[in-house]
Motif scaffolding. Sequence first.
Motif, PDB file in Angstrom:
ATOM      1  N   ASP A  35      37.153  -1.721  12.771  1.00 39.26           N
ATOM      2  CA  ASP A  35      35.713  -1.688  12.577  1.00 39.26           C
ATOM      3  C   ASP A  35      35.003  -2.228  13.808  1.00 39.26           C
ATOM      4  N   VAL A  36      33.723  -1.852  13.966  1.00 41.28           N
ATOM      5  CA  VAL A  36      33.012  -2.214  15.195  1.00 41.28           C
ATOM      6  C   VAL A  36      32.871  -3.721  15.364  1.00 41.28           C
ATOM      7  N   ASP A  76      31.020   3.384  11.174  1.00 40.26           N
ATOM      8  CA  ASP A  76      30.467   3.586  12.513  1.00 40.26           C
ATOM      9  C   ASP A  76      28.977   3.930  12.417  1.00 40.26           C
ATOM     10  N   LEU A  77      28.126   2.961  12.719  1.00 39.16           N
ATOM     11  CA  LEU A  77      26.684   3.196  12.649  1.00 39.16           C
ATOM     12  C   LEU A  77      26.208   4.195  13.699  1.00 39.16           C
ATOM     13  N   PHE A  91      17.802   1.471  11.827  1.00 38.78           N
ATOM     14  CA  PHE A  91      18.092   1.319  13.251  1.00 38.78           C
ATOM     15  C   PHE A  91      16.963   0.596  13.979  1.00 38.78           C
ATOM     16  N   ASP A  92      15.730   0.932  13.627  1.00 44.86           N
ATOM     17  CA  ASP A  92      14.589   0.374  14.373  1.00 44.86           C
ATOM     18  C   ASP A  92      14.132  -0.974  13.831  1.00 44.86           C
ATOM     19  N   HIS A  93      14.264  -1.179  12.524  1.00 48.71           N
ATOM     20  CA  HIS A  93      13.770  -2.421  11.924  1.00 48.71           C
ATOM     21  C   HIS A  93      14.735  -2.952  10.854  1.00 48.71           C
ATOM     22  N   PRO A  94      15.953  -3.320  11.235  1.00 51.56           N
ATOM     23  CA  PRO A  94      16.890  -3.862  10.238  1.00 51.56           C
ATOM     24  C   PRO A  94      16.363  -5.178   9.682  1.00 51.56           C
ATOM     25  N   THR A  95      16.502  -5.363   8.371  1.00 47.81           N
ATOM     26  CA  THR A  95      15.975  -6.571   7.740  1.00 47.81           C
ATOM     27  C   THR A  95      17.037  -7.639   7.513  1.00 47.81           C
ATOM     28  N   ARG A 119      24.083  -7.384  13.016  1.00 55.19           N
ATOM     29  CA  ARG A 119      25.400  -7.599  13.646  1.00 55.19           C
ATOM     30  C   ARG A 119      26.161  -6.290  13.797  1.00 55.19           C
ATOM     31  N   LEU A 120      26.075  -5.424  12.793  1.00 54.50           N
ATOM     32  CA  LEU A 120      26.726  -4.116  12.897  1.00 54.50           C
ATOM     33  C   LEU A 120      26.129  -3.304  14.040  1.00 54.50           C
TER      34      LEU A 120
END
Length: 570
Positions: free
Chosen positions: A189-190, A517-518, A546-550, A556-557
């Motif tokens: 995993d990443v 894999d994001l 992608f732009d605004h993860p909460t 981290r991913l």
Amino acid sequence: MTETPLLEIKDLRVGFRTDKKTVLTAVDGANLVIYPGQTIAIVGESGSGKSTMAHSVIDLLPGSGHVMGGQILFEGHEITHSDRKAVLALRGSSIGLVPQDPMSNLNPLWKVGRQIKEALVANGVATGDAADKRVVELLEEAGLPDAERRARQYPHEFSGGMRQRALIAMGLAARPKLLIADEPTSALDVTVQKQILDHLGTLTSTLGVAVMLITHDLGLAAERADHLVVMYRGKIVESGPAREILQDPQHPYTQRLVSKAPSIASQRLSSVQAREEVRVQAVQTAAEIAAEVAESQAALGEGRDDVLVAENLTKIFMLRGSKPWEKVEFAAVDDVSFRLRRGTTTAIVGESGSGKSTVARMVLDLLPPTSGQVIFDGKNLRELKSRSDRLRLRRQMQPVFQNPYASLDPLYSIYQSIEEPLRTHDIGTQKEREAKVRDLLDKVSLPTTVMSRFPGELSGGQRQRVAIARALALDPEVVICDEAVSALDVLVQAQILELLNDLQAELGLSYLFITHDLAVVRQIADDVLVMQNGKVVEASSVSAVFDHPTQEYTRRLLDAIPGGSISLGR
């Protein structure tokens, strides 16, 4: 960096023989220089010759492989045709190796500590109690907690990341001057991949070890290497500073690699972009009508906009406790709910053990939920009792699995593999089924000549296309892709993703896409669920995630995507 090279490869040619003659030139005129302390990444798709070139340095070519010409110099000494004793003296002590698959390279019958100790004894580093003590130190260096206990465990008791750390400990046991890392994290995993590579980078820089990193991941190469070497069909087609090559690739093959690499691509595939523009425009012009339709459908209990609804799914497994008679509950999936909109793709993302594949198996009705329900086209799967009802469900939901080498019967021809679901469900005459198979092969861009061939005669990408054709044979509404591209090289991966997108646009398919894999998610999905420890920690549109993860876990991913922050010139 000194001016004296550590390793020089000059006009190297490597081939593989049959009984009569050489039939394949795997490396053709390669030239490479590595200096002490330098990290060089060699990139290319499967079959490009990158691993063959690396393995020729330490005389570990498989089967009938042999060096046909050129020179390999280590610290100025010719080692191309050295005798076995001289080569063995180099292995481990001067040139270390971290291979790709830890399960294939660790002896399942030996404890991990014993295998590392063997490397120490073989290279004359330490013996007896001193070697045992050094084993613990090496495992601690490799980032394994409770190293003394871990040394007494077997490989199957380690996770994938832990096994890879053990191989790194073995590779660096004798403090070599050069470390060959052959796809050391491709199966991880990443987030685990980042931990392993960060630690490897720290160790090698502290020890002054040069690294030859073999990878097909351009993002990883850009982040981890000073110098980038691109191989294509046995030849080095481009070589230079990593960032410069990625910013301005010169060779057409490098340009293709850069444009298709999901970890450094900033936009989704063109077929998705076009479809998304049409979809957004349609939604904007008909927003009020869509809202009214959705409201009326909800009132009628039809839910036609959602082809699949999962409500409060929970799966609890009973595991053996610390004592033989004890049973411990383990919640693999804990109260997961989501909706799959018709004609779109919902991705479920998370690390290994997050529960995403267990969700997929419950959706496919291959695993009964402990609680919760799955509603498909308005029907509760738990209420399907008869065999005919379940067969109808199998027709409407089809899986595409991770490993194209394991998902097809090696004794079935390609025609038999694709035609089997049609026979099982008693669909059409033999002539009609043959016509259907031909049409499916055309849809997945394979020639009809492959019908008489067997899986072992196809590449990984071709096999995955066959698996997709098989999944489409019954004209399903939903296709569940469980890590369907994670085992593929970057170019083949891009081809499969583009194929899935085009088939969705053509056939109106809905996808549930399981992945760790994001970077791939951004190319394939409309909506995304992020899972951690069996729970959904974030759910939104792809652009929002992608732009605004909460959530910190999502960030981290995203941060762990190799090369995700690199801007490209093309």
